[in-house]
Design an enzyme around this catalytic site. Structure first.
Site, PDB file in Angstrom:
ATOM      1  N   GLU A  48      54.614 -55.017 -23.402  1.00  0.00           N
ATOM      2  CA  GLU A  48      53.300 -55.595 -23.684  1.00  0.00           C
ATOM      3  C   GLU A  48      52.276 -54.499 -23.961  1.00  0.00           C
ATOM      4  O   GLU A  48      52.311 -53.436 -23.363  1.00  0.00           O
ATOM      5  CB  GLU A  48      52.838 -56.444 -22.493  1.00  0.00           C
ATOM      6  CG  GLU A  48      53.746 -57.643 -22.253  1.00  0.00           C
ATOM      7  CD  GLU A  48      53.259 -58.521 -21.117  1.00  0.00           C
ATOM      8  OE1 GLU A  48      52.089 -58.403 -20.729  1.00  0.00           O
ATOM      9  OE2 GLU A  48      54.066 -59.330 -20.627  1.00  0.00           O
ATOM     10  N   HIS A  94      45.647 -58.317 -24.570  1.00  0.00           N
ATOM     11  CA  HIS A  94      47.038 -57.954 -24.293  1.00  0.00           C
ATOM     12  C   HIS A  94      47.972 -58.828 -25.109  1.00  0.00           C
ATOM     13  O   HIS A  94      47.574 -59.868 -25.625  1.00  0.00           O
ATOM     14  CB  HIS A  94      47.361 -57.990 -22.798  1.00  0.00           C
ATOM     15  CG  HIS A  94      47.474 -59.360 -22.195  1.00  0.00           C
ATOM     16  ND1 HIS A  94      46.384 -60.089 -21.803  1.00  0.00           N
ATOM     17  CD2 HIS A  94      48.563 -60.119 -21.923  1.00  0.00           C
ATOM     18  CE1 HIS A  94      46.798 -61.247 -21.283  1.00  0.00           C
ATOM     19  NE2 HIS A  94      48.113 -61.300 -21.351  1.00  0.00           N
ATOM     20  N   HIS A  96      51.783 -60.790 -25.607  1.00  0.00           N
ATOM     21  CA  HIS A  96      52.893 -61.446 -24.923  1.00  0.00           C
ATOM     22  C   HIS A  96      54.163 -61.220 -25.739  1.00  0.00           C
ATOM     23  O   HIS A  96      54.125 -61.337 -26.962  1.00  0.00           O
ATOM     24  CB  HIS A  96      52.643 -62.952 -24.822  1.00  0.00           C
ATOM     25  CG  HIS A  96      51.674 -63.342 -23.752  1.00  0.00           C
ATOM     26  ND1 HIS A  96      51.223 -64.634 -23.605  1.00  0.00           N
ATOM     27  CD2 HIS A  96      51.096 -62.611 -22.763  1.00  0.00           C
ATOM     28  CE1 HIS A  96      50.399 -64.671 -22.555  1.00  0.00           C
ATOM     29  NE2 HIS A  96      50.281 -63.457 -22.042  1.00  0.00           N
ATOM     30  N   ASP A 107      46.819 -64.112 -15.920  1.00  0.00           N
ATOM     31  CA  ASP A 107      45.826 -63.864 -16.976  1.00  0.00           C
ATOM     32  C   ASP A 107      44.501 -64.545 -16.628  1.00  0.00           C
ATOM     33  O   ASP A 107      43.431 -63.942 -16.745  1.00  0.00           O
ATOM     34  CB  ASP A 107      46.308 -64.410 -18.328  1.00  0.00           C
ATOM     35  CG  ASP A 107      47.488 -63.634 -18.896  1.00  0.00           C
ATOM     36  OD1 ASP A 107      47.704 -62.487 -18.468  1.00  0.00           O
ATOM     37  OD2 ASP A 107      48.180 -64.178 -19.763  1.00  0.00           O
TER      38      ASP A 107
HETATM   39 ZN    ZN Z   1      49.395 -62.587 -20.378  1.00  0.00          ZN
END
Ligand code: ZN
Length: 146
Positions: A48, A94, A96, A107
């Protein structure tokens, strides 16, 4: 105006209260900034990618990596103790490693604590595979500008 409200908040409780009375913001993002996010997410895959969003006014212009950040599990990456006191930072981004850009419980917890706008990018990391959320996890639109 937004800046001032944000600046005088000291703890999460007051921060949340302040965010509730924030005026409606029409978020925008620079196209090259979004492209950079998508590229970084693609190259980090299957790990990630994570970073902080910097804005000028209501326009997200830059992504900042936290000091000591390594690509890996984004949920472990956001070490906010490392965060400089910088009020141009408006939120997080971010990626996934899946086809879902839906925020996870972790999150949502992160969103509620830090920042006002959060982007999640998902596979296949194209202009259509990302979404933005407010601090409550509500989907919000961001206009892409050249
Ligand atoms: Zn996430």
């Amino acid at each position: 105006m937004v800046f001032k409200i944000f600046k005088r908040t000291k703890d999460v409780k007051r921060d949340k209260k302040a965010k509730e009375i924030l005026p409606y913001v029409r978020w925008k993002i620079k196209k090259e900034c979004l492209e950079m996010i998508l590229e970084s997410s693609k190259s980090a895959y299957p790990k990630e990618f994570a970073g902080l969003l910097r804005a000028e006014g209501e326009t997200i212009t830059e992504v900042i990596l936290l000091p000591g950040t390594v690509q890996g599990d984004a949920h472990a990456i956001f070490n906010f103790a490392m965060l400089p006191i910088d009020y141009t930072i408006v939120g997080t981004v971010h990626s996934h490693p899946s086809y879902s850009s839906k925020p996870s419980p972790a999150d949502l917890h992160l969103f509620s604590k830090h920042g006002r706008i959060h982007i999640i990018v998902s596979r296949p990391y194209t202009m259509k595979s990302w979404r933005a959320y407010d601090w409550k996890g509500n989907h919000i639109e961001i206009e892409i500008i050249g």
